[in-house]
Motif scaffolding. Sequence first.
Motif, PDB file in Angstrom:
ATOM      1  N   LEU A 172       8.130  -7.034   4.718  1.00  0.00           N
ATOM      2  CA  LEU A 172       6.320  -6.316   3.870  1.00  0.00           C
ATOM      3  C   LEU A 172       6.223  -4.350   4.124  1.00  0.00           C
ATOM      4  O   LEU A 172       6.945  -4.434   5.597  1.00  0.00           O
ATOM      5  CB  LEU A 172       4.982  -6.641   4.504  1.00  0.00           C
ATOM      6  CG  LEU A 172       3.958  -6.027   3.988  1.00  0.00           C
ATOM      7  CD1 LEU A 172       2.359  -6.975   3.650  1.00  0.00           C
ATOM      8  CD2 LEU A 172       4.065  -4.760   4.297  1.00  0.00           C
ATOM      9  N   MET A 173       6.422  -3.916   3.014  1.00  0.00           N
ATOM     10  CA  MET A 173       6.737  -2.678   3.003  1.00  0.00           C
ATOM     11  C   MET A 173       5.376  -1.729   2.575  1.00  0.00           C
ATOM     12  O   MET A 173       4.985  -2.753   1.392  1.00  0.00           O
ATOM     13  CB  MET A 173       8.094  -2.079   2.599  1.00  0.00           C
ATOM     14  CG  MET A 173       7.929  -0.057   2.491  1.00  0.00           C
ATOM     15  SD  MET A 173       6.648   0.420   2.123  1.00  0.00           S
ATOM     16  CE  MET A 173       7.406  -0.172  -0.506  1.00  0.00           C
ATOM     17  N   LEU A 174       4.741  -1.126   3.321  1.00  0.00           N
ATOM     18  CA  LEU A 174       3.536  -0.216   2.934  1.00  0.00           C
ATOM     19  C   LEU A 174       3.884   0.944   2.777  1.00  0.00           C
ATOM     20  O   LEU A 174       3.796   2.079   3.759  1.00  0.00           O
ATOM     21  CB  LEU A 174       1.949  -0.706   3.329  1.00  0.00           C
ATOM     22  CG  LEU A 174       1.300  -0.001   3.288  1.00  0.00           C
ATOM     23  CD1 LEU A 174       0.298  -0.394   2.160  1.00  0.00           C
ATOM     24  CD2 LEU A 174       0.283  -0.307   4.566  1.00  0.00           C
ATOM     25  N   LEU A 175       3.216   1.083   1.896  1.00  0.00           N
ATOM     26  CA  LEU A 175       3.677   3.070   1.314  1.00  0.00           C
ATOM     27  C   LEU A 175       2.301   3.460   0.995  1.00  0.00           C
ATOM     28  O   LEU A 175       1.987   3.222   0.530  1.00  0.00           O
ATOM     29  CB  LEU A 175       4.688   3.739   0.503  1.00  0.00           C
ATOM     30  CG  LEU A 175       4.825   5.484   0.447  1.00  0.00           C
ATOM     31  CD1 LEU A 175       5.415   5.336   1.411  1.00  0.00           C
ATOM     32  CD2 LEU A 175       5.649   4.999  -1.098  1.00  0.00           C
ATOM     33  N   GLN A 176       1.766   4.550   2.407  1.00  0.00           N
ATOM     34  CA  GLN A 176       0.260   5.167   2.088  1.00  0.00           C
ATOM     35  C   GLN A 176       0.151   6.550   0.682  1.00  0.00           C
ATOM     36  O   GLN A 176       1.631   7.300   1.271  1.00  0.00           O
ATOM     37  CB  GLN A 176      -0.137   5.408   2.951  1.00  0.00           C
ATOM     38  CG  GLN A 176      -0.598   4.190   4.170  1.00  0.00           C
ATOM     39  CD  GLN A 176      -1.697   4.319   5.549  1.00  0.00           C
ATOM     40  OE1 GLN A 176      -2.137   3.207   5.993  1.00  0.00           O
ATOM     41  NE2 GLN A 176      -1.277   5.216   5.417  1.00  0.00           N
ATOM     42  N   LYS A 177      -0.357   7.206   0.314  1.00  0.00           N
ATOM     43  CA  LYS A 177      -0.329   8.298   0.043  1.00  0.00           C
ATOM     44  C   LYS A 177      -0.658   9.264   0.836  1.00  0.00           C
ATOM     45  O   LYS A 177       0.051  10.188   0.081  1.00  0.00           O
ATOM     46  CB  LYS A 177      -2.135   8.360  -1.211  1.00  0.00           C
ATOM     47  CG  LYS A 177      -1.575   7.224  -1.814  1.00  0.00           C
ATOM     48  CD  LYS A 177      -2.951   7.208  -2.916  1.00  0.00           C
ATOM     49  CE  LYS A 177      -2.855   8.654  -4.198  1.00  0.00           C
ATOM     50  NZ  LYS A 177      -4.244   8.049  -4.371  1.00  0.00           N
ATOM     51  N   ASP A 178      -0.940   8.797   2.198  1.00  0.00           N
ATOM     52  CA  ASP A 178      -0.688  10.231   3.147  1.00  0.00           C
ATOM     53  C   ASP A 178       0.939  10.541   3.566  1.00  0.00           C
ATOM     54  O   ASP A 178       0.760  11.497   4.255  1.00  0.00           O
ATOM     55  CB  ASP A 178      -1.729  10.545   4.020  1.00  0.00           C
ATOM     56  CG  ASP A 178      -1.227   8.691   4.960  1.00  0.00           C
ATOM     57  OD1 ASP A 178      -0.331   8.510   4.732  1.00  0.00           O
ATOM     58  OD2 ASP A 178      -2.114   8.774   5.836  1.00  0.00           O
ATOM     59  N   GLY A 179       1.369   9.466   2.953  1.00  0.00           N
ATOM     60  CA  GLY A 179       3.356  10.163   3.265  1.00  0.00           C
ATOM     61  C   GLY A 179       3.314   8.481   4.356  1.00  0.00           C
ATOM     62  O   GLY A 179       4.996   8.864   4.781  1.00  0.00           O
ATOM     63  N   TYR A 180       2.570   7.881   5.321  1.00  0.00           N
ATOM     64  CA  TYR A 180       3.168   6.857   6.032  1.00  0.00           C
ATOM     65  C   TYR A 180       3.705   5.968   5.334  1.00  0.00           C
ATOM     66  O   TYR A 180       3.320   5.497   4.505  1.00  0.00           O
ATOM     67  CB  TYR A 180       1.780   7.012   6.825  1.00  0.00           C
ATOM     68  CG  TYR A 180       1.496   8.124   8.425  1.00  0.00           C
ATOM     69  CD1 TYR A 180       2.546   8.015   9.005  1.00  0.00           C
ATOM     70  CD2 TYR A 180       1.020   9.133   7.728  1.00  0.00           C
ATOM     71  CE1 TYR A 180       2.313   8.836  10.089  1.00  0.00           C
ATOM     72  CE2 TYR A 180       0.760   9.893   8.814  1.00  0.00           C
ATOM     73  CZ  TYR A 180       1.551  10.134   9.523  1.00  0.00           C
ATOM     74  OH  TYR A 180       1.102  10.803  11.345  1.00  0.00           O
ATOM     75  N   ARG A 181       4.503   5.338   6.027  1.00  0.00           N
ATOM     76  CA  ARG A 181       5.047   3.870   5.414  1.00  0.00           C
ATOM     77  C   ARG A 181       5.460   4.248   6.541  1.00  0.00           C
ATOM     78  O   ARG A 181       5.590   3.484   7.671  1.00  0.00           O
ATOM     79  CB  ARG A 181       7.412   4.288   5.538  1.00  0.00           C
ATOM     80  CG  ARG A 181       7.235   3.296   4.316  1.00  0.00           C
ATOM     81  CD  ARG A 181       8.395   3.194   3.322  1.00  0.00           C
ATOM     82  NE  ARG A 181       9.825   2.998   4.599  1.00  0.00           N
ATOM     83  CZ  ARG A 181      10.279   4.402   4.999  1.00  0.00           C
ATOM     84  NH1 ARG A 181      10.204   5.698   4.893  1.00  0.00           N
ATOM     85  NH2 ARG A 181      10.994   3.982   5.745  1.00  0.00           N
ATOM     86  N   TYR A 182       4.832   1.991   6.476  1.00  0.00           N
ATOM     87  CA  TYR A 182       4.818   0.659   7.382  1.00  0.00           C
ATOM     88  C   TYR A 182       6.321   0.232   6.733  1.00  0.00           C
ATOM     89  O   TYR A 182       5.652  -0.452   5.699  1.00  0.00           O
ATOM     90  CB  TYR A 182       3.584   0.415   7.735  1.00  0.00           C
ATOM     91  CG  TYR A 182       2.511   0.964   8.109  1.00  0.00           C
ATOM     92  CD1 TYR A 182       2.281   1.540   9.885  1.00  0.00           C
ATOM     93  CD2 TYR A 182       1.909   2.013   6.983  1.00  0.00           C
ATOM     94  CE1 TYR A 182       0.698   2.616   9.829  1.00  0.00           C
ATOM     95  CE2 TYR A 182       1.129   2.913   7.725  1.00  0.00           C
ATOM     96  CZ  TYR A 182       0.408   2.775   8.769  1.00  0.00           C
ATOM     97  OH  TYR A 182       0.543   4.273   9.329  1.00  0.00           O
ATOM     98  N   ASN A 183       6.942  -0.980   7.427  1.00  0.00           N
ATOM     99  CA  ASN A 183       7.950  -1.528   7.650  1.00  0.00           C
ATOM    100  C   ASN A 183       7.806  -2.854   8.237  1.00  0.00           C
ATOM    101  O   ASN A 183       7.741  -2.765   9.755  1.00  0.00           O
ATOM    102  CB  ASN A 183       9.327  -0.949   7.460  1.00  0.00           C
ATOM    103  CG  ASN A 183       9.650  -0.363   6.472  1.00  0.00           C
ATOM    104  OD1 ASN A 183       8.954  -0.167   5.715  1.00  0.00           O
ATOM    105  ND2 ASN A 183      10.854   0.075   6.787  1.00  0.00           N
ATOM    106  N   ILE A 184       7.770  -4.106   8.152  1.00  0.00           N
ATOM    107  CA  ILE A 184       7.287  -5.075   8.996  1.00  0.00           C
ATOM    108  C   ILE A 184       8.066  -6.371   8.883  1.00  0.00           C
ATOM    109  O   ILE A 184       7.970  -6.335   7.651  1.00  0.00           O
ATOM    110  CB  ILE A 184       5.699  -5.928   8.730  1.00  0.00           C
ATOM    111  CG1 ILE A 184       4.625  -4.646   8.629  1.00  0.00           C
ATOM    112  CG2 ILE A 184       5.245  -6.533   9.931  1.00  0.00           C
ATOM    113  CD1 ILE A 184       4.211  -4.284   7.793  1.00  0.00           C
ATOM    114  N   ASP A 185       9.272  -6.215   9.835  1.00  0.00           N
ATOM    115  CA  ASP A 185       9.710  -8.215   9.566  1.00  0.00           C
ATOM    116  C   ASP A 185       9.173  -9.298  10.249  1.00  0.00           C
ATOM    117  O   ASP A 185       9.248  -9.219  11.240  1.00  0.00           O
ATOM    118  CB  ASP A 185      11.193  -7.424  10.054  1.00  0.00           C
ATOM    119  CG  ASP A 185      11.441  -6.614   9.214  1.00  0.00           C
ATOM    120  OD1 ASP A 185      11.904  -6.451   7.864  1.00  0.00           O
ATOM    121  OD2 ASP A 185      12.586  -5.262   9.871  1.00  0.00           O
TER     122      ASP A 185
END
Length: 218
Positions: A172-185
């Motif tokens: 899963l990849m989540l990109l927030q509008k504040d510039g933070y991105r989270y990648n989950i494997d």
Amino acid sequence: MNKLSKFALGFLFMMTVSVTFGQSEEAQKAMSEVLEQLKSQEGYTGDFTMKMYFGNDLEAEESGTISTWNKNVMMDLGQFKYVSDGTSSWTYLKDRNEVQINHVTDDDFSMYNPLVMLDHFFDGGYAYEITDRLTVAADEQVKLDIKPEDRDSEYAKVSITLSTSQKMPTALMLLQKDGYRYNIDITNIEVNPTQRGDQYTFDPADYPDVIVEDLRLD
């Protein structure tokens, strides 16, 4: 609790912002097959790694394990651990050596479950399309982009990768509008494994000098 650990608590609430686009029948079929597989099993275990980026810079990385059995959940991130026996929950913060006890709510099983979160996207109000196909170690996978109808979401983009053969989410990849991105494997998923009977309870005796905060009202 750091920002990445807090994010682990919010798997269920991941959503995106942008215009709605066409619903793909193939994407809908892939999602429904994964959900059917997840809901038909009594339990599973798996490993996951979460990475937090700001822009292209890696800010934090944590690895953990997830185990479920019916309504019991255990998620361990090392510095943070959540355990539920379906009635009570224990949230342990290692840096404080503190555990908080709460009653379990109807939403807790999904909130602390990085796989069952898919149900949130399938309830309506979202559109999803297949945007990529890939093969990983002979496993056929598809990547879905998911977008909500609500333009006011705080997130910019979400994508989920599903194994079409195992019928399980793998990333899963989540990109927030504040510039933070989270990648989950998500790896090493085992369905209905043999599990210890005590892994869904928290024994303070195993944590010397732990501070116990019982927040249950009765």
